[in-house]
Design a protein around this motif. Structure first.
Motif, PDB file in Angstrom:
ATOM      1  N   ASP A 158       1.922  11.305   0.371  1.00 51.06           N
ATOM      2  CA  ASP A 158       2.428  12.630  -0.007  1.00 51.06           C
ATOM      3  C   ASP A 158       2.229  13.664   1.092  1.00 51.06           C
ATOM      4  O   ASP A 158       2.309  14.864   0.851  1.00 51.06           O
ATOM      5  CB  ASP A 158       1.760  13.111  -1.305  1.00 51.06           C
ATOM      6  N   ASN A 159       1.947  13.211   2.307  1.00 51.37           N
ATOM      7  CA  ASN A 159       1.789  14.111   3.447  1.00 51.37           C
ATOM      8  C   ASN A 159       2.562  13.566   4.643  1.00 51.37           C
ATOM      9  O   ASN A 159       2.769  12.350   4.755  1.00 51.37           O
ATOM     10  CB  ASN A 159       0.314  14.293   3.808  1.00 51.37           C
ATOM     11  N   PHE A 160       3.013  14.463   5.507  1.00 52.32           N
ATOM     12  CA  PHE A 160       3.930  14.083   6.584  1.00 52.32           C
ATOM     13  C   PHE A 160       3.316  13.091   7.563  1.00 52.32           C
ATOM     14  O   PHE A 160       3.964  12.129   7.959  1.00 52.32           O
ATOM     15  CB  PHE A 160       4.387  15.335   7.346  1.00 52.32           C
ATOM     16  N   GLY A 200      14.632  -2.263  13.648  1.00 53.20           N
ATOM     17  CA  GLY A 200      13.719  -1.153  13.408  1.00 53.20           C
ATOM     18  C   GLY A 200      14.305  -0.109  12.482  1.00 53.20           C
ATOM     19  O   GLY A 200      13.648   0.360  11.544  1.00 53.20           O
ATOM     20  N   ILE A 201      15.558   0.266  12.729  1.00 56.34           N
ATOM     21  CA  ILE A 201      16.232   1.243  11.857  1.00 56.34           C
ATOM     22  C   ILE A 201      16.331   0.707  10.431  1.00 56.34           C
ATOM     23  O   ILE A 201      16.057   1.412   9.453  1.00 56.34           O
ATOM     24  CB  ILE A 201      17.629   1.586  12.402  1.00 56.34           C
ATOM     25  N   GLY A 202      16.702  -0.565  10.307  1.00 57.78           N
ATOM     26  CA  GLY A 202      16.878  -1.153   8.987  1.00 57.78           C
ATOM     27  C   GLY A 202      15.599  -1.167   8.174  1.00 57.78           C
ATOM     28  O   GLY A 202      15.607  -0.832   6.982  1.00 57.78           O
ATOM     29  N   PHE A 203      14.478  -1.525   8.805  1.00 56.59           N
ATOM     30  CA  PHE A 203      13.227  -1.619   8.062  1.00 56.59           C
ATOM     31  C   PHE A 203      12.714  -0.232   7.656  1.00 56.59           C
ATOM     32  O   PHE A 203      12.269  -0.033   6.526  1.00 56.59           O
ATOM     33  CB  PHE A 203      12.171  -2.341   8.904  1.00 56.59           C
ATOM     34  N   SER A 204      12.780   0.722   8.573  1.00 56.94           N
ATOM     35  CA  SER A 204      12.273   2.059   8.256  1.00 56.94           C
ATOM     36  C   SER A 204      13.173   2.765   7.238  1.00 56.94           C
ATOM     37  O   SER A 204      12.681   3.381   6.282  1.00 56.94           O
ATOM     38  CB  SER A 204      12.145   2.899   9.534  1.00 56.94           C
ATOM     39  N   PHE A 205      14.487   2.670   7.409  1.00 58.53           N
ATOM     40  CA  PHE A 205      15.391   3.295   6.437  1.00 58.53           C
ATOM     41  C   PHE A 205      15.304   2.591   5.090  1.00 58.53           C
ATOM     42  O   PHE A 205      15.388   3.236   4.029  1.00 58.53           O
ATOM     43  CB  PHE A 205      16.831   3.261   6.968  1.00 58.53           C
ATOM     44  N   GLY A 206      15.107   1.271   5.122  1.00 60.01           N
ATOM     45  CA  GLY A 206      14.938   0.531   3.873  1.00 60.01           C
ATOM     46  C   GLY A 206      13.702   0.996   3.118  1.00 60.01           C
ATOM     47  O   GLY A 206      13.713   1.098   1.885  1.00 60.01           O
ATOM     48  N   ASN A 207      12.622   1.305   3.852  1.00 59.19           N
ATOM     49  CA  ASN A 207      11.420   1.827   3.205  1.00 59.19           C
ATOM     50  C   ASN A 207      11.679   3.198   2.584  1.00 59.19           C
ATOM     51  O   ASN A 207      11.180   3.506   1.492  1.00 59.19           O
ATOM     52  CB  ASN A 207      10.289   1.910   4.227  1.00 59.19           C
ATOM     53  N   PHE A 208      12.487   4.011   3.271  1.00 54.60           N
ATOM     54  CA  PHE A 208      12.865   5.324   2.718  1.00 54.60           C
ATOM     55  C   PHE A 208      13.607   5.149   1.393  1.00 54.60           C
ATOM     56  O   PHE A 208      13.317   5.835   0.405  1.00 54.60           O
ATOM     57  CB  PHE A 208      13.728   6.065   3.737  1.00 54.60           C
ATOM     58  N   LEU A 209      14.561   4.206   1.357  1.00 52.72           N
ATOM     59  CA  LEU A 209      15.280   3.930   0.106  1.00 52.72           C
ATOM     60  C   LEU A 209      14.333   3.383  -0.959  1.00 52.72           C
ATOM     61  O   LEU A 209      14.483   3.678  -2.151  1.00 52.72           O
ATOM     62  CB  LEU A 209      16.411   2.933   0.369  1.00 52.72           C
ATOM     63  N   HIS A 210      13.369   2.588  -0.520  1.00 55.58           N
ATOM     64  CA  HIS A 210      12.355   2.047  -1.424  1.00 55.58           C
ATOM     65  C   HIS A 210      11.577   3.181  -2.098  1.00 55.58           C
ATOM     66  O   HIS A 210      11.323   3.148  -3.312  1.00 55.58           O
ATOM     67  CB  HIS A 210      11.413   1.153  -0.609  1.00 55.58           C
ATOM     68  N   VAL A 211      11.190   4.186  -1.313  1.00 49.26           N
ATOM     69  CA  VAL A 211      10.474   5.343  -1.849  1.00 49.26           C
ATOM     70  C   VAL A 211      11.334   6.079  -2.876  1.00 49.26           C
ATOM     71  O   VAL A 211      10.882   6.398  -3.987  1.00 49.26           O
ATOM     72  CB  VAL A 211      10.054   6.305  -0.716  1.00 49.26           C
ATOM     73  N   LEU A 212      12.598   6.337  -2.515  1.00 49.38           N
ATOM     74  CA  LEU A 212      13.488   7.053  -3.431  1.00 49.38           C
ATOM     75  C   LEU A 212      13.710   6.257  -4.710  1.00 49.38           C
ATOM     76  O   LEU A 212      13.684   6.812  -5.815  1.00 49.38           O
ATOM     77  CB  LEU A 212      14.836   7.333  -2.750  1.00 49.38           C
ATOM     78  N   ALA A 223      10.931  11.301   6.658  1.00 52.02           N
ATOM     79  CA  ALA A 223       9.563  11.447   6.152  1.00 52.02           C
ATOM     80  C   ALA A 223       9.401  12.759   5.385  1.00 52.02           C
ATOM     81  O   ALA A 223       8.757  12.803   4.327  1.00 52.02           O
ATOM     82  CB  ALA A 223       8.564  11.377   7.300  1.00 52.02           C
ATOM     83  N   LEU A 224       9.998  13.825   5.905  1.00 51.47           N
ATOM     84  CA  LEU A 224       9.934  15.117   5.211  1.00 51.47           C
ATOM     85  C   LEU A 224      10.630  15.052   3.854  1.00 51.47           C
ATOM     86  O   LEU A 224      10.137  15.597   2.855  1.00 51.47           O
ATOM     87  CB  LEU A 224      10.566  16.202   6.076  1.00 51.47           C
ATOM     88  N   ILE A 225      11.775  14.369   3.808  1.00 55.59           N
ATOM     89  CA  ILE A 225      12.484  14.225   2.532  1.00 55.59           C
ATOM     90  C   ILE A 225      11.654  13.387   1.566  1.00 55.59           C
ATOM     91  O   ILE A 225      11.523  13.719   0.378  1.00 55.59           O
ATOM     92  CB  ILE A 225      13.866  13.579   2.750  1.00 55.59           C
ATOM     93  N   ALA A 226      11.065  12.301   2.067  1.00 52.78           N
ATOM     94  CA  ALA A 226      10.301  11.388   1.208  1.00 52.78           C
ATOM     95  C   ALA A 226       9.127  12.097   0.542  1.00 52.78           C
ATOM     96  O   ALA A 226       8.885  11.917  -0.654  1.00 52.78           O
ATOM     97  CB  ALA A 226       9.812  10.190   2.022  1.00 52.78           C
ATOM     98  N   ILE A 227       8.388  12.900   1.307  1.00 53.16           N
ATOM     99  CA  ILE A 227       7.208  13.555   0.712  1.00 53.16           C
ATOM    100  C   ILE A 227       7.600  14.689  -0.224  1.00 53.16           C
ATOM    101  O   ILE A 227       6.783  15.149  -1.028  1.00 53.16           O
ATOM    102  CB  ILE A 227       6.248  14.084   1.797  1.00 53.16           C
ATOM    103  N   LEU A 261      13.563   8.447  16.341  1.00 54.16           N
ATOM    104  CA  LEU A 261      12.268   9.025  15.976  1.00 54.16           C
ATOM    105  C   LEU A 261      12.449  10.386  15.310  1.00 54.16           C
ATOM    106  O   LEU A 261      11.714  10.735  14.378  1.00 54.16           O
ATOM    107  CB  LEU A 261      11.379   9.149  17.215  1.00 54.16           C
ATOM    108  N   GLY A 262      13.429  11.149  15.768  1.00 54.02           N
ATOM    109  CA  GLY A 262      13.726  12.428  15.141  1.00 54.02           C
ATOM    110  C   GLY A 262      14.258  12.259  13.725  1.00 54.02           C
ATOM    111  O   GLY A 262      13.854  12.989  12.802  1.00 54.02           O
ATOM    112  N   VAL A 263      15.151  11.303  13.546  1.00 52.44           N
ATOM    113  CA  VAL A 263      15.702  11.037  12.210  1.00 52.44           C
ATOM    114  C   VAL A 263      14.607  10.560  11.259  1.00 52.44           C
ATOM    115  O   VAL A 263      14.561  10.954  10.090  1.00 52.44           O
ATOM    116  CB  VAL A 263      16.841  10.001  12.294  1.00 52.44           C
ATOM    117  N   LEU A 264      13.695   9.720  11.761  1.00 53.14           N
ATOM    118  CA  LEU A 264      12.592   9.249  10.921  1.00 53.14           C
ATOM    119  C   LEU A 264      11.707  10.409  10.472  1.00 53.14           C
ATOM    120  O   LEU A 264      11.177  10.401   9.346  1.00 53.14           O
ATOM    121  CB  LEU A 264      11.756   8.207  11.667  1.00 53.14           C
ATOM    122  N   ALA A 265      11.538  11.395  11.335  1.00 51.71           N
ATOM    123  CA  ALA A 265      10.752  12.573  10.952  1.00 51.71           C
ATOM    124  C   ALA A 265      11.431  13.308   9.795  1.00 51.71           C
ATOM    125  O   ALA A 265      10.765  13.745   8.842  1.00 51.71           O
ATOM    126  CB  ALA A 265      10.583  13.500  12.151  1.00 51.71           C
TER     127      ALA A 265
END
Length: 423
Positions: free
Chosen positions: A86-88, A195-207, A404-408, A397-401
């Motif tokens: 729950d933190n950036f 790399g993009i697929g795994f990190s974006f997939g985790n973002f979808l997992h969170v949502l 991360a802000l959206i996820a938290i 890296l910018g998009v991941l930031a």
């Protein structure tokens, strides 16, 4: 430089690896990833249109299996959890490290495929030297990063990512010395895609978990790394220059690769996930579990045996056509889908939506293979553009930031998900 059209080819390879990688979620580890990687390699050869590549289909499949499978040693369960922080700082760390892990899958998978396609009679890849350097690189990297510096990505679990990291760096150094720029391009784009697929997939997992979507969100994450990593590998291959005529693989090369891909890898998957004991333990809550486990094990054995016999029989030929690649590809993909159904309880009446979507994907792949649309222009290149690649990494890296802000912002405290204490 030569301009051609691609597009649908990239999509087919991406969907093929994505479907197999989602199925791989039922088995995990190196052997599950290796079977999925082999299917991605076969899809690549299938849509290439290169007749001289058809005879090397099993060598490409083995290279893809070994490369993508090696990443299966990496533990990432804890890292996925960091994405739920729950933190950036911790959420960004989780997404960033998943970018690294997915990138290592793609780096090794794409790199070994690229080297296989670049190996000719006049300029053969020195596989012994390469594997020795990668082994040493992995050992040095692990002991330097983990034992000496103490940089641990996912304590208290395995830090085998450092082994893959060192092996990948050694492979890139080997490619650079040998001036195999096309192989470097495949490794980079597969790394970027994975790399993009795994990190974006985790973002979808969170949502998905936050919004309580009734679907297997782990499978969504697995599909993401497959489609992005496979598409990246395919783009790297189809946008690079390759020798115009690759010599046919020798009989012993073909048969050795065939035994590893079609016999050894499925045998390990069976031993680790599909025996009576494994299925009975996994489906213990089903009624008549003894009967279900026995039926499942017998059916799996019969299907695996049919797969081995049909592919081995086809390899009695001296020359392979696109149709041979097509049949081999669908035989392995459909078999992988069937064993996934079996291990999750289809013979006990258990069926899951994500499995039905695997079938939909297979039908779509078949339909796309018959289509000539969705193409775009590309230029064959054999140059390594480090400035552009560095820019791509900064953008990611910018998009991941931002992610991360959206996820938290979409959830509150979900328990202790922090890698670094924030109190």
């Amino acid at each position: 430089m030569m301009t051609k059209k691609i597009g649908i080819q990239v999509l087919i390879v991406g969907m093929s690896l994505a479907t197999a990688w989602a199925i791989r979620g039922q088995f995990g580890h190196e052997q599950g990833a290796a079977w999925a990687g082999a299917i991605g390699g076969l899809a690549l050869v299938l849509v290439s249109g290169r007749k001289d590549w058809y005879n090397k289909m099993m060598l490409v499949a083995m290279a893809s299996a070994v490369g993508w499978g090696a990443g299966g040693m990496i533990s990432y369960g804890m890292v996925v959890g960091y994405g739920f922080a729950d933190n950036f700082v911790n959420a960004y760390y989780g997404l960033g490290m998943l970018f690294v892990i997915g990138g290592l899958f793609g780096l090794l998978g794409g790199g070994l495929v690229g080297l296989t396609l670049d190996s000719t009679k006049e300029n053969r890849v020195r596989w012994g030297a390469l594997l020795s350097e990668m082994t040493v690189g992995g050992i040095i990297s692990y002991y330097f990063l983990i034992e000496q510096i103490g940089f641990k990505m996912t304590p208290p679990r395995s830090e085998a990512w450092a082994v893959c990291f060192g092996a990948g760096l050694a492979m890139l150094w080997f490619m650079a010395r040998e001036k195999r720029n096309s192989a470097i391009r495949v490794a980079f784009y597969a790394m970027l895609g994975g790399g993009i697929g795994f990190s974006f997939g985790n973002f979808l997992h969170v949502l998905g978990n936050t919004w309580q979507i009734p679907f297997n969100m782990w499978n969504v994450m697995e599909y993401c790394i497959g489609i992005c990593g496979g598409s990246g590998m395919a783009y790297g291959v189809f946008s690079s220059k390759w020798p115009k005529e690759i010599p046919r693989a020798t009989k012993w090369e073909n048969w050795s690769a065939l035994i590893i891909v079609v016999l050894f890898i499925p045998l390990i998957v069976y031993r680790e996930s599909l025996t009576y004991a494994h299925i009975a333990r996994r489906l213990e809550n089903l009624p008549n579990i003894e009967s279900v486990a026995s039926t499942s094990t017998i059916m799996v054995l019969l299907v695996l045996l049919a797969m081995v016999i049909s592919i081995f029989w086809r390899f009695k030929k001296e020359q392979f056509s696109q149709n041979d690649v097509l049949i081999t590809f669908f035989t392995m993909l459909i078999t992988y889908t069937f064993v996934s159904y079996a291990v999750t309880g289809i013979f006990g009446g258990e069926m899951h939506l994500n499995h039905h979507l695997y079938i939909v994907n297979i039908i779509l792949i078949f339909a796309l293979l018959r289509s000539n649309n969705l193409q775009f222009n590309y230029t064959e290149m054999d140059k390594v553009d480090l400035k552009n690649w560095f820019l791509y990494l900064l953008i990611v890296l910018g998009v991941l930031a931002i992610l991360a802000l959206i996820a938290i912002s979409v959830h509150g405290d979900m328990g202790d998900r922090d890698r670094f204490p924030m109190n």
